[in-house]
Write an enzyme that holds these catalytic residues in place. Structure first.
Site, short mmCIF file in Angstrom:
data_model
loop_
_atom_site.label_atom_id
_atom_site.label_comp_id
_atom_site.label_asym_id
_atom_site.label_seq_id
_atom_site.Cartn_x
_atom_site.Cartn_y
_atom_site.Cartn_z
N TYR A 80 -18.10 8.16 55.22
CA TYR A 80 -18.08 9.06 54.06
C TYR A 80 -17.74 10.47 54.53
CZ TYR A 80 -19.47 11.17 49.64
OH TYR A 80 -19.48 11.84 48.45
N PHE A 132 7.22 19.87 36.27
CA PHE A 132 7.00 18.43 36.28
C PHE A 132 5.92 18.16 35.24
CE2 PHE A 132 4.94 14.50 37.61
CZ PHE A 132 6.05 13.67 37.46
N THR A 133 5.94 16.98 34.62
CA THR A 133 5.05 16.70 33.46
C THR A 133 3.59 17.06 33.74
OG1 THR A 133 4.98 14.40 34.21
CG2 THR A 133 6.47 14.90 32.39
N ASP A 223 5.40 22.58 45.64
CA ASP A 223 5.13 21.16 45.37
C ASP A 223 6.05 20.36 46.30
OD1 ASP A 223 5.06 18.56 44.49
OD2 ASP A 223 5.06 19.06 42.36
N LYS A 266 4.45 9.71 47.18
CA LYS A 266 5.88 9.91 47.47
C LYS A 266 6.03 10.36 48.92
CE LYS A 266 7.11 11.27 42.76
NZ LYS A 266 8.21 10.44 42.27
N ARG A 389 13.43 9.81 30.80
CA ARG A 389 13.12 11.20 31.15
C ARG A 389 13.91 12.08 30.20
NH1 ARG A 389 8.68 11.60 34.80
NH2 ARG A 389 7.99 11.12 32.72
N PHE A 455 4.72 9.56 26.51
CA PHE A 455 5.68 8.62 27.09
C PHE A 455 5.00 7.51 27.87
CE2 PHE A 455 5.37 10.02 31.50
CZ PHE A 455 4.88 11.31 31.37
N1 F0G Z 1 4.82 16.62 41.51
C1 F0G Z 1 5.97 15.95 41.49
C2 F0G Z 1 7.24 16.64 41.83
C3 F0G Z 1 5.98 14.58 41.17
O1 F0G Z 1 7.14 13.93 41.17
C4 F0G Z 1 4.76 13.94 40.87
C5 F0G Z 1 4.71 12.53 40.49
C6 F0G Z 1 3.57 14.69 40.90
C7 F0G Z 1 3.64 16.03 41.23
C8 F0G Z 1 2.25 14.08 40.58
O2 F0G Z 1 1.86 13.25 41.61
O3 F0G Z 1 1.78 10.95 40.58
O4 F0G Z 1 0.62 11.45 42.73
O5 F0G Z 1 -0.24 12.37 40.61
N2 F0G Z 1 5.73 11.87 40.11
C9 F0G Z 1 5.70 10.47 39.74
C10 F0G Z 1 7.07 10.02 39.32
C11 F0G Z 1 4.66 10.12 38.74
O6 F0G Z 1 7.18 8.85 38.91
O7 F0G Z 1 8.05 10.75 39.42
P1 F0G Z 1 0.97 11.93 41.36
#
Ligand code: F0G
Length: 482
Positions: A80, A132-133, A223, A266, A389, A455
């Site tokens: 832990y 980013f979303t 990021d 990623k 997208r 989405f």
């Molecule tokens: N920033 C970027 C540029 C991303 O592409 C993503 C995730 C995140 C932050 C968030 O990271 O998913 O680990 O919480 N992109 C995924 C995609 C969801 O399918 O492009 P996460």
């Protein structure tokens, strides 16, 4: 494309790894695919993976691991607190990025949550190259506004510009001049800009952003989720960086940033995330949120096995032969589609091939979600799962109006080290067929529309019976082929 020149003259990508573990795939007949997409409310997020042939939804958490990553997972140290696994990850991050402090998080958006809790002040702005979303959601929920300062070429669908992810630094200067540095919570730069087609920034541009931030005491947050592709593009497209090694470029990027966060779903071919921080004071402010939302400071919601995999995966990210596979396969797919007349984002970026639904289905008005319709149609005619997208991925304004997206794209992600060139060729073939029959595809409407991130789990219906008609045409052209 490949480092090898072929006798036949044609260049194609060449994998510098071999497959040692496989997973069997099924390709359902089109009748079953139609039933599956109907059941999924025509939203590719709601498809069952068992009904998908090639899953190009995302490259998040689905990149193939190497033998060395899997081996490292076996020696993970379960504890832990104070796990040796954490120390190995921490040491690797310091070695690569040169920042003294690290906070683990279970994935990228968890890192965004912690950053937003501390850094975002209400009634301020957060300028960035592009949103980013999830990053946007975390900022707006704290009462700040996202400003997108992407350079104009970033939103041109077809272009030869090598760095479409570049930040418009004139607009940043103007913002500081007009509103003052206090009106800015922080500046965000996204590597491999996701929503405009995985497009990179140049090191030169990042350094300009850094200079403005330093001059005005602004925090620069990077990021780095899609850093691997961006590194490859800097190495291969930026003249001044040609002789730099990948670790040198990485360090130069990190040196510009005060904070660097990432989704390890990623970056590092793993699953997890975290925040690297340069200064102790900021680290201490952020730290308290990790045990609150994620877990203790030495795991932050990640399993120790995943942390071991990330540590090795980060090393592999420093190896050009390991990070070139994604961009090279994507370039192949984009170029082949373009040659067949299919509208795609150019130049090829990272992450995946991005089909331009606005041109592909130029007969469908944007409020009928051309990118959503195209994603459903691609699945129907191929079993390939892509991701909308476009306008569906936007969210309604508080007054209920629906903003139309800058671009209507279907992203066909190429998870790293997963698909073979023949699978990519199959996808190209079916999309080519669909393009030839594009006028048959109609629009979509929401039948169930969630308020937040609609989405992901919204359900749609076609505006008329185009899916059945398209299926009939497929049978006519392909006989009883799958
Ligand atoms: N920033 C970027 C540029 C991303 O592409 C993503 C995730 C995140 C932050 C968030 O990271 O998913 O680990 O919480 N992109 C995924 C995609 C969801 O399918 O492009 P996460």
């Amino acid at each position: 494309m490949s480092k090898v020149t072929f006798f036949g003259g044609e260049q194609f990508p060449l994998e510098m790894h071999k497959v040692r573990i496989i997973q069997k795939l099924t390709l359902l007949p089109i009748e079953d695919r139609l039933a599956a997409i109907e059941q999924a409310g025509f939203n590719t997020f709601l498809l069952q993976n068992a009904d998908v042939f090639l899953d190009m939804l995302t490259d998040s958490g689905v990149n193939a691991m190497s033998d060395l990553q899997q081996a490292a997972m076996l020696i993970a140290d379960d504890a832990y607190a104070g796990s040796a696994t954490y120390t190995r990850l921490y040491d690797k991050l310091v070695e690569i990025f040169g920042m003294d402090y690290f906070l683990p998080a279970h994935q990228g958006r968890a890192a965004e949550n912690i950053l937003a809790q501390v850094l975002v002040r209400p009634d301020t702005v957060v300028p960035m190259n592009y949103h980013f979303t999830t990053s946007k959601q975390h900022i707006t929920v704290h009462g700040a506004e996202v400003l997108e300062f992407i350079r104009p070429e970033g939103l041109e669908v077809t272009s030869y510009h090598p760095f479409k992810g570049n930040f418009d630094t004139d607009r940043l200067r103007q913002l500081v001049a007009e509103r003052g540095a206090d009106a800015i919570s922080y500046v965000r730069m996204e590597a491999g800009t996701n929503l405009i087609g995985g497009q990179p920034f140049s090191l030169e541009n990042l350094r300009e952003v850094r200079d403005i931030c330093r001059e005005h005491g602004l925090t620069l947050v990077l990021d780095a989720s899609l850093l691997a592709d961006n590194l490859y593009f800097i190495k291969t497209r930026e003249e001044a960086c040609r002789d730099m090694t990948i670790p040198e470029i990485t360090r130069a990027i990190a040196d510009c940033s005060d904070i660097l966060y990432f989704s390890a779903r990623k970056l590092g071919f793993g699953r997890g995330g975290g925040i690297c921080i340069r200064d102790e004071e900021t680290y201490k402010k952020l730290r308290g949120y990790v045990p609150m939302y994620e877990g203790f400071l030495t795991y932050g919601g990640m399993s120790v096995r995943e942390m071991e995999a990330i540590t090795v995966g980060l090393d592999e990210t420093m190896d050009e032969d390991m990070i070139n596979q994604g961009p090279q396969f994507i370039a192949y797919m984009v170029n082949e589609l373009e040659q067949r007349g299919v509208p795609v984002i150019t130049p090829p970026g990272g992450l995946g091939a991005h089909v331009d639904a606005m041109r592909f289905l130029d007969h469908i008005p944007q409020p009928e979600y051309p990118a959503g319709a195209l994603a459903a149609a691609i699945y129907l005619c191929s079993g390939v799962r892509g991701m909308e997208r476009g306008t569906m991925s936007e969210q309604r304004e508080p007054d209920g109006t629906e903003p139309l997206a800058d671009m209507e794209l279907v992203r066909l992600a190429l998870p790293r080290r997963v698909f073979t060139l023949s699978q990519v060729s199959y996808a190209i073939d079916r999309i080519h067929w669909l393009h030839q029959n594009r006028t048959m595809v109609g629009g979509m409407k929401f039948v169930e529309e969630p308020e937040i991130l609609r989405f992901f789990y919204g359900r749609l219906a076609p505006v008329n019976d185009w899916p059945h008609q398209l299926m009939a045409k497929f049978r006519q052209d392909f006989g009883d082929s799958l």
